[in-house]
Design a protein around this motif. Structure first.
Motif, short mmCIF file in Angstrom:
data_model
loop_
_atom_site.label_atom_id
_atom_site.label_comp_id
_atom_site.label_asym_id
_atom_site.label_seq_id
_atom_site.Cartn_x
_atom_site.Cartn_y
_atom_site.Cartn_z
N VAL A 172 84.64 15.69 67.52
CA VAL A 172 83.43 15.34 66.76
C VAL A 172 83.00 16.50 65.86
N LEU A 173 83.09 17.70 66.39
CA LEU A 173 82.65 18.88 65.64
C LEU A 173 83.43 19.05 64.35
N PHE A 174 84.75 18.83 64.39
CA PHE A 174 85.59 19.05 63.22
C PHE A 174 85.75 17.80 62.34
N SER A 175 84.91 16.79 62.62
CA SER A 175 84.95 15.58 61.78
C SER A 175 83.78 15.56 60.79
N GLY A 176 83.20 16.74 60.55
CA GLY A 176 82.00 16.83 59.72
C GLY A 176 82.11 16.19 58.35
N LYS A 177 83.28 16.33 57.69
CA LYS A 177 83.44 15.78 56.34
C LYS A 177 83.30 14.26 56.31
N LEU A 178 83.75 13.62 57.41
CA LEU A 178 83.65 12.16 57.46
C LEU A 178 82.18 11.71 57.51
N TRP A 179 81.37 12.47 58.23
CA TRP A 179 79.95 12.12 58.37
C TRP A 179 79.19 12.34 57.07
N LYS A 180 79.67 13.29 56.27
CA LYS A 180 78.97 13.62 55.02
C LYS A 180 79.22 12.61 53.91
N ARG A 181 80.26 11.79 54.08
CA ARG A 181 80.54 10.77 53.06
C ARG A 181 79.38 9.78 53.03
N ASN A 182 79.00 9.37 51.86
CA ASN A 182 77.82 8.53 51.68
C ASN A 182 78.14 7.06 51.96
N LEU A 183 78.16 6.70 53.23
CA LEU A 183 78.38 5.30 53.60
C LEU A 183 77.14 4.50 53.21
N GLN A 184 77.34 3.37 52.56
CA GLN A 184 76.22 2.53 52.16
C GLN A 184 75.72 1.71 53.34
N PRO A 185 74.40 1.68 53.56
CA PRO A 185 73.88 0.85 54.64
C PRO A 185 74.11 -0.62 54.34
N THR A 186 74.26 -1.43 55.42
CA THR A 186 74.41 -2.86 55.21
C THR A 186 73.13 -3.42 54.62
N GLU A 187 73.24 -4.50 53.87
CA GLU A 187 72.13 -5.00 53.05
C GLU A 187 70.86 -5.26 53.85
N GLU A 188 71.01 -5.83 55.07
CA GLU A 188 69.82 -6.19 55.82
C GLU A 188 69.11 -4.99 56.44
N ARG A 189 69.74 -3.78 56.36
CA ARG A 189 69.15 -2.59 57.00
C ARG A 189 68.49 -1.65 55.99
N ILE A 190 68.55 -1.96 54.71
CA ILE A 190 68.15 -1.00 53.69
C ILE A 190 66.71 -0.55 53.84
N ASN A 191 65.81 -1.47 54.18
CA ASN A 191 64.39 -1.13 54.25
C ASN A 191 63.92 -0.75 55.66
N ASN A 192 64.85 -0.40 56.53
CA ASN A 192 64.51 -0.08 57.92
C ASN A 192 63.47 1.03 58.04
N ASP A 193 63.55 2.05 57.18
CA ASP A 193 62.66 3.21 57.29
C ASP A 193 61.21 2.85 56.98
N ASP A 194 60.97 1.72 56.32
CA ASP A 194 59.62 1.34 55.95
C ASP A 194 58.88 0.59 57.05
N VAL A 195 59.56 0.27 58.15
CA VAL A 195 58.96 -0.51 59.22
C VAL A 195 58.22 0.41 60.19
N THR A 196 56.94 0.10 60.46
CA THR A 196 56.14 0.90 61.39
C THR A 196 56.38 0.44 62.83
N TYR A 197 55.95 1.29 63.80
CA TYR A 197 56.07 0.91 65.20
C TYR A 197 55.29 -0.36 65.50
N LYS A 198 54.12 -0.48 64.89
CA LYS A 198 53.27 -1.66 65.12
C LYS A 198 53.99 -2.92 64.65
N GLU A 199 54.63 -2.83 63.45
CA GLU A 199 55.35 -3.98 62.92
C GLU A 199 56.56 -4.34 63.79
N VAL A 200 57.21 -3.32 64.32
CA VAL A 200 58.34 -3.57 65.21
C VAL A 200 57.89 -4.35 66.45
N LEU A 201 56.80 -3.89 67.07
CA LEU A 201 56.31 -4.53 68.30
C LEU A 201 55.79 -5.94 68.04
#
Length: 306
Positions: A172-201
């Motif tokens: 895992v330690l020496f696989s750093g370059k793979l993690w740095k590649r900009n994988l695109q999030p799947t379409e339904e997950r794009i706005n995940n960061d905008d969801v509050t804890y209250k909205e989740v519950l």
């Protein structure tokens, strides 16, 4: 590259599962070596669970601060250190102390990798991810049982598991370059960061899912931690065979998750949950009776499937 990274993530989840089931298998002999009562296992469980919860609650901050790659390899480092440390523990109190990094590492990597796969990969990959946890959880008891059958100590098993964790850590330690590649999030997950804890519950089904997960974890933890002690103390089964039976239980969990990955295309979450509960109840009911030893293997296996 995305597929190669997914394989490494699966391997990291094997490392997450490796320590989870070994304590219950090692405990019948460990407690004798330390000269402590059977119920002392509860102190270790509290330490592991408490710090797993703490690191899970901190995981959002840790992921944003360090990134998923760093959180993953630092978590594996903590668990590898804890496993090797336990193998050298001169007394029970040291096992309790080393359970702190063991629990903290488990909580962080669990949340970090679940989040990463949910954001960057299709949803059915989550079933495969947790199936690989089951691979690790199955291998752990088998390793300890093998050393018991060869008349070695549980310490040897913990050392081997710690070394295995270290190998996975290096990958895992020496696989750093793979993690740095900009994988695109799947379409339904794009706005995940905008969801509050209250909205989740407030989202339909979330409270039910969380409640079911609490119940599931209690069952999994109970059988995994106390199953071997029950078999050794009440059924007078040899430690090596008892550990193999618990390994069968985790093999059932693994296969159940693999099957879930396939049938989730055809069945709803509710149908899967109800089916799992029915299988689990039937298998657990069977263990209430003094059934022959050869029937214990399929009953533990079916518990895992459920």
């Amino acid at each position: 590259m995305a597929t190669l990274l997914l394989m490494i993530i699966y391997m990291a989840f094997i490392s997450l599962g490796l320590p989870d089931a070994v304590l219950g298998v090692a405990w019948p002999q460990m407690r004798i070596d330390f000269g402590i009562p059977l119920d002392s296992l509860g102190l270790i469980s509290i330490a592991v669970t408490g710090f797993t919860i703490l690191s899970s609650l901190l995981s959002g901050y840790l992921i944003k601060t360090l990134g998923t790659h760093k959180v993953t390899y630092l978590s594996i480092l903590l668990t590898a250190f804890a496993l090797i440390g336990i193998s050298f523990s001169p007394s029970f109190i040291w096992v309790v102390i080393l359970s702190i990094p063991l629990g903290f590492g488990a909580g962080s990597i669990d949340t970090a990798l679940n989040n990463y796969v949910a954001v960057h990969y299709k949803s059915h990959h989550m079933n495969w991810l947790h199936a690989f946890w089951g691979v690790g959880a199955t291998l752990g008891p088998i390793v300890i049982s093998t050393f018991f059958l060869l008349d070695y100590s549980w310490r040897n098993g913990y050392m081997v598991l710690g070394i295995t964790q270290t190998v996975i850590l290096l990958i895992v330690l020496f696989s750093g370059k793979l993690w740095k590649r900009n994988l695109q999030p799947t379409e339904e997950r794009i706005n995940n960061d905008d969801v509050t804890y209250k909205e989740v519950l407030q989202t339909k089904g979330v409270i039910f899912a969380m409640t079911m997960f609490v119940v599931y974890c209690a069952i999994e933890f109970g059988v995994g931690n106390w199953g071997a002690s029950y078999l050794v103390s009440e059924r007078t089964i040899l430690k090596g065979m008892a550990g193999t039976m618990i390994g069968t239980y985790y093999a059932g969990i693994t296969i159940g998750r693999i099957i879930s990955g396939f049938v989730s295309f055809k069945f709803t979450n509710k149908q899967l949950i109800v089916t799992g509960i029915i299988i689990l109840i039937v298998a657990s009911f069977g263990l209430l009776f003094p059934v022959p030893i050869y029937l214990l293997f399929p009953l533990f296996f079916l518990q895992g499937i459920g």
